[in-house]
Each structure stands twice: as structure tokens, then as C-alpha cells.
Scaffold this active site. Structure first.
Site, short mmCIF file in Angstrom:
data_model
loop_
_atom_site.label_atom_id
_atom_site.label_comp_id
_atom_site.label_asym_id
_atom_site.label_seq_id
_atom_site.Cartn_x
_atom_site.Cartn_y
_atom_site.Cartn_z
N LYS A 17 -43.17 24.77 -167.35
CA LYS A 17 -44.49 24.42 -167.46
C LYS A 17 -45.45 24.93 -166.56
O LYS A 17 -46.46 25.66 -166.97
CB LYS A 17 -44.55 22.77 -167.10
CG LYS A 17 -45.84 22.18 -167.42
CD LYS A 17 -45.78 20.88 -166.58
CE LYS A 17 -45.49 20.89 -165.18
NZ LYS A 17 -45.66 19.64 -164.44
N THR A 18 -45.06 25.06 -165.39
CA THR A 18 -46.17 25.64 -164.28
C THR A 18 -46.21 27.19 -164.30
O THR A 18 -47.48 27.58 -164.54
CB THR A 18 -45.76 25.43 -162.76
OG1 THR A 18 -45.25 24.10 -162.67
CG2 THR A 18 -46.84 25.78 -161.90
N ASP B 257 -52.73 19.67 -166.35
CA ASP B 257 -51.43 19.39 -165.98
C ASP B 257 -51.06 17.93 -166.14
O ASP B 257 -51.77 16.99 -165.75
CB ASP B 257 -51.33 20.05 -164.69
CG ASP B 257 -49.62 19.97 -164.09
OD1 ASP B 257 -48.87 20.08 -165.12
OD2 ASP B 257 -49.51 20.22 -162.90
N GLU B 258 -49.64 17.84 -166.19
CA GLU B 258 -49.09 16.15 -166.54
C GLU B 258 -49.92 15.29 -167.25
O GLU B 258 -50.18 14.35 -166.69
CB GLU B 258 -49.21 15.68 -164.87
CG GLU B 258 -48.36 16.67 -163.83
CD GLU B 258 -46.79 16.36 -164.13
OE1 GLU B 258 -46.02 15.91 -165.01
OE2 GLU B 258 -46.11 17.03 -163.09
N GLN C 196 -41.55 11.96 -169.00
CA GLN C 196 -41.79 11.86 -167.81
C GLN C 196 -42.97 10.93 -167.22
O GLN C 196 -43.42 11.14 -166.25
CB GLN C 196 -41.84 13.26 -167.03
CG GLN C 196 -40.57 13.92 -167.12
CD GLN C 196 -40.57 15.42 -166.37
OE1 GLN C 196 -40.58 15.60 -165.32
NE2 GLN C 196 -40.68 16.52 -167.16
N ARG D 61 -33.90 16.56 -162.24
CA ARG D 61 -33.93 17.26 -160.96
C ARG D 61 -32.97 18.08 -160.41
O ARG D 61 -33.27 19.06 -159.61
CB ARG D 61 -34.39 16.44 -159.73
CG ARG D 61 -35.54 15.51 -160.00
CD ARG D 61 -36.77 16.08 -160.38
NE ARG D 61 -37.05 16.06 -161.81
CZ ARG D 61 -37.83 16.94 -162.16
NH1 ARG D 61 -38.43 17.51 -161.75
NH2 ARG D 61 -37.93 16.66 -163.87
#
Length: 779
Positions: free
Chosen positions: A60-61, A248-249, A279, A626
Site C-alpha cells: 500500500k505505501t 491513506d488508511e 483493517q 503482522r
DNA sequence: CGTTTTTGCCTTTTT
DNA sequence: GGCAAAAACG
């Protein structure tokens, strides 16, 4: 000001021309290399609305940063035209860093990369007067906010016990997160606090903030929205500027953030939102999963791109996480896959109690360390901050290095907040909250009575406490001792302000702390934590060096509640909450405390029902994803909670892990039957009622709340702020020399001289005193 | 006014 | 069981 064309300060608001100084297009730009087809599509879909559904670990980043590189590289935009918002400071830093890695110095012009709050604050400073603030308004933190609300609640004649300031703070926060100013509140929203007086208090709170020239976190965005909606010209100006918007997010945005984005995006409609509905774990804070679910209808013609190839975890971990999250309804739906090996199954272990769990995990950690694993590759992720304690105790006992992320934060420490309050008052004398915090720190003999006196005067005259103090030390209103103490403090501030012009700000800060006696206070303190506090103060001064001046530093502190620490060198196990772990990854992840009531948290379920449970499940999903190579889930049959033993059954999330991806270590002895240790089972424990009869802590709490019954009625009282603000004979010029007056403390006397609002009076019993007019009535 | 003792509440999660 | 705020004491 520089000549840098990327510097937004040099940026006028005229229409940007097509391609300013665009480098010649390259056939295959280097930064596109190595992207998979979906990632590449997300990068190249520059124009029009785009929603990127990016599962955990799908890059994503990378997509966000590459997209920015692409926008700049193709000459579609200047750095200053790109608005990229993140949710946390950590994420903003990470992006800044990775863009710099990608394209080097060009990234410096990306001055509109930051958190929602920091960007909103910058915009608000330019238009502050439109919402009744000055451009140098203070940003309140949670602590200031609470103290303010407390004052308002008692001023309204309400009982703080029955109407806790915390609850009101939460309520106001939620209103602000939903974009609701006091006048827009629905009637039904109003009933949730103090018999429907919530709105009244909210209004009073906003008024107080305005007089204090302060804004709280929620205000930053809310004021932006108010301005944008009321001033089309200003909105248009910002809309023109932000040609490309990246978020973002997105699943974590609340209504206010959503409104803000939609307003800003309206002109160019080049908005790219990246997020993962699975998430979304901040619903309690006002995040609306609905924002992401609704994206396509909000932005018709939106492209939706799914990133489903996971580059992080092994097949088993991914399979376990996917299986778990399937139990949720209302998902947009993604199927994560990987080309990685299956790896090890997720391991589930049961323990007798929390202590044994901590021991088991620390043994496992040492075992892995023996096989060459670094401690830094391992993390323990817990549901609630307090759960780290058991591990810390164990790690201290066996000498295992660890670090806790997210504990009490640097800027929230008492000594830091005190020091900051000194700086705040120096820079902004009218900051009442800061003033109040430090008038008597270190102890100067200025207690409640003195502060009360200042309050009365300040309110009566509509001035700040600082100015009231300035006035009152010129008079004999106070007893000599507090008076001279206060005067010393005031002259101190005057001096610091005066030398502030020539002295470097770090030295000024040091001087303030030394001369005020603050440093000396901790040096004299013999308690164990005093040396640490002095170290923290040193660290604060060091941090200060990185900023232009005190004002810039204070702004930073208000928005970025953390400090960059240069640890990282030592090999340590990481201990943190699941929330804190979002966006991170570790080769080995321990997930302890998977018990009904703890995780999923009983409280979440009590308060939000199914939605609460689903959010907990997403949290579990975040936890599992994670892990790169190993995920180890555990639960304990007994746990001490508030000093009392409780027994608990394994979390339903454990049952939901698909059997072909999870390995449950069978220990039937722990539930039913005899346990290995001693002759009794948890079922015989006197507190076994947890779970089996619905008497979980949350349930008990809920039952108690219900049993508490309605508050005794004290008769209708309305919040009348005016009553407080209008004191007797407010106007100073009302008196004439020679007039006979009465003073509460000194009795009757005759005015001998008038100096503005200060009166010299010959009192019949107390002699000649200088007195403030508002403390005197005509006799 | 400042210190000691007692109470009461708490454990979500954060910009 | 522990911590912070309130109450009680000197």
C-alpha cells in the site's frame, strides 16, 4: 523566503498551467519497475477518483509513494499541489522518508503531506479570524480539555461524579467527529448527558475556547469545514491549489474528515483513497467504515483497484487470517494470496494463568534467540495496554531486553507538560490553562484561595488570568506573601519575554526552567523518579534545538505527541497494543490473551453489539497479518483482573481459525477434569461465573449502571454563564474620589485617589490600601 | 497551605 | 491490585 518553486510559500493561487517544467517523459520510469499489474494500475490511474483496496501487506505505501513520484515525474503536478493525508504522524514520516528515497530532494516541496490534523491546523491558522480565533491560537490537548470541561460542569452546578468530564469530552469529541457544531445538534443527541444539558455545555465549552483563543483537536477539522462552507471564495482557493489528493488508511476516516476531503476534492476530483475495510479498527473513535464502502457512490465513475497479492506473510498465516475475517459481514471482499511457501501453521497454546503465559512466551523467545533469531524480530501484541505488565515483570526477572511502544508518551509526562506550560505562558501570556498549571509549580504559596481571587477578577473584567495577576500585584488585595510571590513570577515572565529577542530559544528555555525554580524543584526532590525527570527535561531542550523558535516547537508538540528517540541500536523484544501495531510487521508475532471477555473485549460487545464484535475480529485480523513467518496465539484459563482471579474460556476467534492453517496445542486438562497442578479445576474456583453465567466484568458493570437508577432531581437549573461573568460594579470608572465604599475584606473606607480601575482607599480599620475597583461596592 | 490517608475507579484503543 | 483524585489532618 526562498526562490524554490516547490515551496508553497512562494505559490500563488493562480490556475496552474498544464505541465510546469516537466522533464521529458521517459518510456519506462525507473520507479515503476517491480510493481505488479494492480499496483501499477493504481499508480498510473492519476486522474479521476480512485479507490485502492489494499489488503494487509500488499504494498500500500509503495503504491502511494510511487504514485506521488509519478505525478511529479510526468510533470502533472508541482509538489505543492499534492495534498496527501495520513492518519498518524508515523505514517506521514514513513511516506516522507520513502518518497525521498525514491526521488530524492524533489520530495522536499511536498509540504502538504501530513496528518489530517496538522494540515487542518495550518489551513485554520490562515483563516482563524473567521471562526473567532486569532492566528496564533493554542491547540488544546486532552488534559487541558478535561480541566476546562471540569470547570464548566461545576460552573453549571452539576455533580462531577454523576456527570464525569471524561464522558462529556467523549461526547463532544464524537459530535465533532461527525461534523456537528452545537447549532446542528439533533434534539435526540442532546439527551445523552446531564439530563439533556449536553448541548448547553457544548455551547459553553466552545465559547470558553474562543475566549481562550484555543481549539481542540476536533475543532481543527470542524472549523475548516465551517469556513469552507461559509466562504466559497476561500474554499475555491484551496480547491484550486490541491490538484491531486491522496488519502491513506481511508477506512479510518470519520465523517468530519470525509466532509473535509469531499469539499477539497470537488474541483479536480483527482482523489485517490487507499484503505482496507478489514483493517478498520477505529470505529470507537468515530471512524466510519461506511466512508470506504460508499466511495463509489460518492465519487461516480470511480475506479476501484484491489491489491490482493501479499508480500509479507506465509501461506498458513494468510490462510488463518482470511478464514477468521470471513466471519464478518458487510465486507467489500478481497482474497489475499501469496507465492510464498505455506510455512508453519499458526500455533495456539493454552496456559493455566497469565503468569504461566508470560513464562511460556519468554521461554519461547529465548529458545528462538538461541537459534539465531534477533529479539527485534519478535513482537508481543496485546489487546489493552495494561496487559504488557505481566510480560514486563517476567522480562525484568529473566533479564530479557524489551521495549514498550505507546506507553505514557513523552509530551504527556508531568515535567514536560509543566515545562511546556512555562513556554506557553511566555509566548502567549493569555494562555490561562498553561498559566493555571504553573502558577504554583514549584510551590510558591499560591493556593486555591489565590487562584480563586484571580479567577474572580479575570472573569469580572473579561481578561486573562495573567493580566489579572498583573493588575492585582499592584494592589493590596492580597496578603504580602502570596503577593510578592506572584509579583516575582510576573516579573520573571516579563524578563523572559524581553530577553527572548536576543537569546537563542534553547537558552531561553533553559533560563526559564532555571530561573523559575522548576529545575531546582526536581533537583531537590529525593524520589526515585526525579533524576529521570531531569533527564527528560534535558531531552526536551535538545528536541527544541530542531526548531526555529519556541512557537514553532509548541505547534509541533501539540500535533505530534511523540518525540523521535534514537534508540533502535539495542536488540529488544517489542511489546505493544494491536492498535499500535497496525502498519508494522515482524517475523515472529505473539498474540496472548485470546480469551472471551478480554479479546474480544466484553466492553466493545456490550457497547456496540455485533459491530463491536466485528471490529474486535478485524483487530485479530490485523494482529495475525503482522506476522511474516510465525504467529503464536495463546490464552490463559485464569487471569487476575483488578486484583481478583477470573477464569475465562478461550476466545471465539480461536475457534474461527481454520483447522488446516492452525495448530491447537491440546491441553484438555485445563478445562473440565483435573488440572496438572493441584486437585482443583478452574470450574471450582469461586469466580468461575465469568462467561458461564454471563457475569463478566463488563456485564457486571452494565448491571451496576442499570441498578444505579435515575439521578435524584435537584430542581431545574440552567447554565447561566452571565451570572459568573458579571460581578458587582464591573466598571472601574464609576467611582469618584471622596466616595464612601465597602470592601469584603477591609470594610468601609473613603476613596482618596483613582488610577484607572485601581483605587486608593483610606479604610476605617485597615488603613490605606490600593484596591481594584471591582472588589468594592458603594457604601 | 501542604501533607497524609482514604476512596474510587479502572483496562480499550489516539490525533 | 495500583493509581489518581478527594478528603482529612496537621
Amino acid at each position: 523566503m526562498s526562490n524554490d518553486p516547490f515551496d508553497p510559500a512562494n505559490w500563488d493561487d493562480t490556475e496552474p498551467s498544464a505541465a510546469p517544467g516537466a522533464p521529458a517523459p521517459i518510456l519506462e520510469p525507473f520507479y515503476l519497475e517491480g510493481l505488479n499489474p494492480q499496483q501499477r494500475a493504481a499508480v498510473e490511474a492519476t486522474d479521476g477518483p480512485v479507490l485502492v483496496l489494499a489488503g494487509a501487506g500488499t504494498g500500500k505505501t509503495r503504491v502511494l509513494t510511487t504514485r506521488i513520484a509519478h505525478l511529479l515525474g510526468t510533470g502533472k503536478s508541482w509538489p505543492g499541489q499534492i495534498l496527501s493525508v495520513t492518519f498518524t504522524n508515523k505514517a506521514a514520516r514513513e511516506m516522507q522518508h520513502r518518497i525521498a528515497q525514491l526521488i530524492g530532494g524533489v520530495a522536499d516541496g511536498l509540504s502538504w503531506l501530513g496528518t489530517f490534523h496538522s494540515i487542518a491546523a495550518r489551513i485554520l491558522r490562515r483563516h482563524a479570524e473567521l471562526v473567532g480565533l486569532k492566528p496564533n491560537f493554542t491547540i488544546l490537548d486532552a488534559d487541558d480539555q478535561l480541566r476546562l470541561l471540569k470547570q464548566l460542569i461545576s460552573a453549571a452546578g452539576l455533580d462531577e461524579k454523576r456527570n464525569p468530564p471524561r464522558a462529556l469530552a467523549g461526547l463532544i469529541d464524537r459530535w465533532k467527529n461527525r461534523g456537528l457544531t452545537p447549532d446542528r445538534l439533533n434534539p435526540e443527541d442532546n439527551h445523552s448527558f446531564a439530563d439533556g444539558r449536553g448541548r448547553e455545555l457544548y455551547t459553553a465549552y466552545q465559547e470558553r475556547l474562543a475566549t481562550l483563543n484555543a481549539a481542540d483537536f476536533g475543532d481543527l477539522l470542524l472549523h475548516n469545514i465551517t469556513i469552507f462552507q461559509r466562504e466559497p471564495e476561500i474554499l475555491a482557493q484551496w480547491q484550486r491549489r490541491f490538484k491531486y489528493i491522496l488519502v491513506d488508511e481511508y477506512q479510518d476516516t470519520n465523517v468530519a474528515q470525509y466532509l473535509w476531503l469531499r469539499l477539497l476534492a470537488q474541483r479536480w476530483r483527482n482523489v485517490c483513497c487507499v484503505g482496507d475495510d478489514d483493517q478498520s479498527i477505529y470505529g470507537w473513535r468515530g471512524a466510519e467504515v461506511g466512508n470506504i464502502l460508499r466511495f463509489e457512490s460518492d465519487f461516480p465513475g470511480a475506479k476501484v483497484i484491489r491489491l490482493e497479492r501479499n508480500y509479507r506473510s506465509t501461506g498458513h498465516i494468510l490462510g488463518a487470517a482470511s478464514g477468521l475475517i470471513k466471519a464478518n459481514e458487510g465486507r467489500l471482499g478481497k482474497t489475499l494470496w501469496t507465492e510464498d511457501a505455506l510455512g508453519e501453521k499458526v500455533q495456539v497454546t493454552g496456559y493455566w494463568d497469565g503468569e504461566e503465559e508470560a513464562r511460556g512466551i519468554s521461554d519461547a523467545i529465548e529458545g528462538m534467540r538461541g537459534h539465531g533469531r534477533k529479539l527485534a524480530e519478535m513482537a508481543i501484541l496485546v489487546r489493552a495496554g495494561a496487559q504488557t505488565r505481566a510480560f514486563e515483570e517476567r522480562f525484568v526477572a529473566v533479564g530479557l531486553p524489551y521495549r514498550v511502544i505507546g506507553g505514557p508518551r513523552f509530551y504527556e509526562r508531568q515535567e514536560i507538560r509543566d515545562a511546556l506550560a512555562y513556554f506557553r505562558v511566555t509566548v502567549q501570556p493569555d494562555d490561562d490553562l498553561a498559566f493555571e498549571r504553573i502558577v504554583n509549580v514549584p510551590k510558591r504559596g499560591l493556593g486555591d484561595a489565590t487562584i480563586q481571587q484571580l479567577h474572580v477578577l479575570a472573569r469580572g473584567r473579561g481578561i486573562s488570568l495573567h493580566r489579572a495577576a498583573g493588575l492585582i500585584v499592584e494592589t493590596d488585595e492580597m496578603k504580602p506573601r502570596p503577593r510578592s510571590a506572584l509579583r516575582d513570577l510576573m516579573t520573571g515572565f516579563e524578563r523572559w519575554r524581553a530577553i527572548g529577542g536576543d537569546l537563542p530559544h534553547t537558552e531561553l528555555a533553559q533560563t526559564i526552567l532555571d530561573e523559575s525554580g522548576y529545575t531546582a524543584m526536581w533537583q531537590a526532590d529525593k524520589s526515585a523518579e526525579a533524576p529521570g525527570r531531569l533527564d527528560n527535561l534535558k531531552e526536551l531542550i535538545d528536541a527544541l534545538a530542531g526548531f526555529e523558535n519556541l512557537t514553532a516547537f509548541l505547534e509541533h508538540v501539540a500535533l505530534v505527541m511523540e518525540i523521535e528517540r534514537g534508540d533502535g541500536t539495542q536488540d529488544m523484544v517489542t511489546l505493544m497494543t494491536l492498535h499500535g501495531a497496525k502498519g508494522l510487521e515482524f517475523p515472529v508475532v505473539f498474540l496472548p490473551g485470546w480469551e472471551e471477555g478480554l479479546f474480544p473485549s466484553q466492553r466493545s460487545m456490550d457497547e456496540n453489539g455485533l459491530a463491536g464484535l466485528e471490529e474486535e475480529r478485524r483487530l485479530a485480523y490485523v494482529g495475525l497479518t503482522r506476522a511474516r513467518e510465525k504467529a503464536i496465539v495463546s490464552h490463559a484459563a485464569n487471569r487476575r483482573l483488578y486484583g481478583q482471579w477470573q477464569s475465562a474460556i478461550p476466545s471465539r476467534f480461536i475457534d474461527e481459525l481454520p483447522g488446516d492453517h492452525a495448530q491447537v496445542e491440546a491441553r484438555p486438562g485445563l478445562w473440565g477434569g483435573l488440572s496438572e497442578r493441584g486437585g482443583f479445576t478452574p470450574a471450582m474456583n469461586d469466580s468461575d461465573l465469568f462467561g458461564s453465567r454471563g457475569l463478566s466484568p463488563g456485564f457486571q458493570r452494565a448491571a451496576q449502571n442499570r441498578a444505579a437508577g435515575p439521578a435524584p432531581r435537584v430542581g431545574p437549573r440552567t447554565l447561566d454563564l452571565n451570572a459568573d461573568y458579571v460581578t458587582s460594579s464591573d466598571a472601574g470608572g464609576d467611582f469618584k474620589a471622596g466616595e464612601r465604599v465597602f470592601h469584603q475584606k477591609f470594610g468601609y473606607g473613603r476613596i482618596s485617589h483613582i488610577d484607572g480601575n485601581k483605587l486608593d482607599i483610606n479604610f476605617e480599620k485597615a488603613g490605606t490600601k490600593k484596591v481594584i475597583a471591582s472588589f468594592v461596592t458603594k457604601a
